[in-house]
Design a protein around this motif. Structure first.
Motif, PDB file in Angstrom:
ATOM      1  N   LEU A  26     -18.268  90.954 -24.567  1.00  0.00           N
ATOM      2  CA  LEU A  26     -18.158  92.180 -23.780  1.00  0.00           C
ATOM      3  C   LEU A  26     -17.406  93.258 -24.551  1.00  0.00           C
ATOM      4  O   LEU A  26     -17.810  94.425 -24.557  1.00  0.00           O
ATOM      5  CB  LEU A  26     -17.459  91.889 -22.448  1.00  0.00           C
ATOM      6  N   ASP A  27     -16.327  92.873 -25.207  1.00  0.00           N
ATOM      7  CA  ASP A  27     -15.556  93.837 -26.000  1.00  0.00           C
ATOM      8  C   ASP A  27     -16.426  94.459 -27.095  1.00  0.00           C
ATOM      9  O   ASP A  27     -16.399  95.676 -27.311  1.00  0.00           O
ATOM     10  CB  ASP A  27     -14.339  93.151 -26.634  1.00  0.00           C
ATOM     11  N   GLN A  28     -17.209  93.612 -27.774  1.00  0.00           N
ATOM     12  CA  GLN A  28     -18.072  94.121 -28.852  1.00  0.00           C
ATOM     13  C   GLN A  28     -19.179  95.016 -28.304  1.00  0.00           C
ATOM     14  O   GLN A  28     -19.515  96.046 -28.905  1.00  0.00           O
ATOM     15  CB  GLN A  28     -18.686  92.943 -29.615  1.00  0.00           C
ATOM     16  N   LEU A  29     -19.743  94.618 -27.167  1.00  0.00           N
ATOM     17  CA  LEU A  29     -20.813  95.411 -26.558  1.00  0.00           C
ATOM     18  C   LEU A  29     -20.311  96.786 -26.127  1.00  0.00           C
ATOM     19  O   LEU A  29     -20.982  97.807 -26.342  1.00  0.00           O
ATOM     20  CB  LEU A  29     -21.397  94.667 -25.358  1.00  0.00           C
ATOM     21  N   LEU A  46     -26.175  92.372 -32.804  1.00  0.00           N
ATOM     22  CA  LEU A  46     -25.203  92.105 -31.736  1.00  0.00           C
ATOM     23  C   LEU A  46     -25.903  91.514 -30.519  1.00  0.00           C
ATOM     24  O   LEU A  46     -25.430  90.526 -29.933  1.00  0.00           O
ATOM     25  CB  LEU A  46     -24.478  93.395 -31.356  1.00  0.00           C
ATOM     26  N   ILE A  47     -27.036  92.102 -30.133  1.00  0.00           N
ATOM     27  CA  ILE A  47     -27.802  91.595 -28.998  1.00  0.00           C
ATOM     28  C   ILE A  47     -28.271  90.169 -29.279  1.00  0.00           C
ATOM     29  O   ILE A  47     -28.191  89.291 -28.419  1.00  0.00           O
ATOM     30  CB  ILE A  47     -29.012  92.508 -28.704  1.00  0.00           C
ATOM     31  N   HIS A  48     -28.730  89.926 -30.497  1.00  0.00           N
ATOM     32  CA  HIS A  48     -29.183  88.594 -30.899  1.00  0.00           C
ATOM     33  C   HIS A  48     -28.042  87.584 -30.774  1.00  0.00           C
ATOM     34  O   HIS A  48     -28.247  86.458 -30.306  1.00  0.00           O
ATOM     35  CB  HIS A  48     -29.694  88.639 -32.337  1.00  0.00           C
ATOM     36  N   PHE A 230     -27.429  96.842 -20.591  1.00  0.00           N
ATOM     37  CA  PHE A 230     -27.833  95.800 -19.638  1.00  0.00           C
ATOM     38  C   PHE A 230     -26.932  94.570 -19.776  1.00  0.00           C
ATOM     39  O   PHE A 230     -26.469  94.011 -18.768  1.00  0.00           O
ATOM     40  CB  PHE A 230     -29.295  95.406 -19.881  1.00  0.00           C
ATOM     41  N   LEU A 231     -26.665  94.154 -20.999  1.00  0.00           N
ATOM     42  CA  LEU A 231     -25.806  92.989 -21.234  1.00  0.00           C
ATOM     43  C   LEU A 231     -24.366  93.253 -20.807  1.00  0.00           C
ATOM     44  O   LEU A 231     -23.678  92.350 -20.325  1.00  0.00           O
ATOM     45  CB  LEU A 231     -25.858  92.596 -22.714  1.00  0.00           C
ATOM     46  N   ILE A 232     -23.917  94.498 -20.977  1.00  0.00           N
ATOM     47  CA  ILE A 232     -22.571  94.862 -20.506  1.00  0.00           C
ATOM     48  C   ILE A 232     -22.494  94.677 -18.989  1.00  0.00           C
ATOM     49  O   ILE A 232     -21.551  94.065 -18.473  1.00  0.00           O
ATOM     50  CB  ILE A 232     -22.229  96.319 -20.880  1.00  0.00           C
ATOM     51  N   GLU A 236     -20.127  91.932 -17.214  1.00  0.00           N
ATOM     52  CA  GLU A 236     -19.062  92.420 -16.331  1.00  0.00           C
ATOM     53  C   GLU A 236     -19.191  91.817 -14.942  1.00  0.00           C
ATOM     54  O   GLU A 236     -18.189  91.371 -14.353  1.00  0.00           O
ATOM     55  CB  GLU A 236     -19.100  93.951 -16.251  1.00  0.00           C
ATOM     56  N   LEU A 237     -20.403  91.800 -14.410  1.00  0.00           N
ATOM     57  CA  LEU A 237     -20.619  91.262 -13.067  1.00  0.00           C
ATOM     58  C   LEU A 237     -20.246  89.782 -13.019  1.00  0.00           C
ATOM     59  O   LEU A 237     -19.548  89.342 -12.091  1.00  0.00           O
ATOM     60  CB  LEU A 237     -22.082  91.451 -12.650  1.00  0.00           C
TER      61      LEU A 237
END
Length: 275
Positions: A26-29, A46-48, A230-232, A236-237
């Motif tokens: 999450l921090d990197q995203l 990063l996504i990978h 989207f990944l963030i 987070e959720l």
């Protein structure tokens, strides 16, 4: 084969370490989303990496489920809040689309003035018409597969009251009333239940496959910048629901302990006060 209790503790330990990875991801995203110099080529690795962590999670979950499918369906390491919203041992795949549309609406509203002026941040508030069509098709496909799994789960659950189980439970009850040995019948009962557990294991793995494939398919439709957002939102959720649930469980446990302590305090005559 690893015992179910040991296996549960092993996955619990893995889950806690995986939460640490999620926080790191999450921090990197978030840093990547804030860096205006990033482009799709720079964001793809990063996504990978984040997707690889999801794959690692479901691979370990599948391995642990082979030894303790019931423990995976009702995991003790989750809060009561999370457990209440579980669907076949995890989140409903269709929820990913609600998450996507919710975040898209939030970002669209936040950047509306810039969009009107012709400026775009390229986030989820800027989904193209073609992307929306593809997302809608994927959503319908996912809901259809989700519905089939739900129907199969219902059949397995209903099989707990099939003829063989009802007959066996009656025979064992009769033997117990007559104070006779029930070992043979209980062994038959165990074999019968084991078959149902095999069906549950198959459903759990198919549900997890659908969860993972849904994430991957959504990311294929999105640009890398949109994928990061989207990944963030997804991370987070998940992290916040887990934390809120754990805090709520702790508060309930503290309240019960306080009530028990008050009820057991001695009164003026030296006896405990109990309701």
């Amino acid at each position: 084969m690893m015992s179910t209790s040991k296996n549960g503790k092993s996955f619990h330990k893995f889950f806690e370490s995986w939460l640490v990875k999620q926080n790191q991801d999450l921090d990197q995203l978030v840093r990547a989303a804030k860096d205006n110099n990033n482009n799709d080529m720079m964001l793809s690795p990063l996504i990978h990496s984040v997707v690889k962590h999801y794959e690692e999670y479901y691979r370990e979950k599948s391995r642990s489920a082979n030894s303790d499918v019931l423990g995976m369906l009702h995991p003790s390491w989750l809060s009561n809040l999370e457990d209440a919203f579980l669907w076949i041992g995890g989140w409903r795949p269709s929820m990913a689309f609600h998450l996507l549309y919710s975040k898209s609406g939030i970002q669209l509203e936040a950047n509306l003035h810039e969009l009107i002026r012709g400026f775009s941040k390229g986030d989820l508030g800027n989904l193209s018409g073609n992307q929306l069509v593809l997302i809608d098709e994927l959503q319908h496909k996912t809901i259809s597969e989700e519905r089939k799994l739900s129907e199969n789960l219902a059949k397995v659950q209903e099989s707990l009251a099939d003829t063989s189980m009802v007959e066996l439970s009656h025979v064992v009850s009769e033997l117990m009333r007559d104070e006779l040995v029930v070992n043979d019948e209980e062994e038959k009962m165990e074999k019968n239940i084991s078959k149902k557990e095999e069906s549950l294991l198959d459903l759990l793995k198919k549900a997890d496959d659908l969860r993972l494939s849904t994430i991957k398919e959504i990311l294929r439709i999105l640009t890398s910048t949109q994928g990061v957002h989207f990944l963030i939102a997804a991370t987070e959720l998940h992290l916040r629901i887990h934390e809120w649930g754990k805090k709520k469980d702790a508060a309930v446990s503290h309240h019960k302990w306080s009530c028990q302590t008050i009820n057991e305090e001695p009164n003026s005559e030296g006896t405990s006060v109990r309701n």
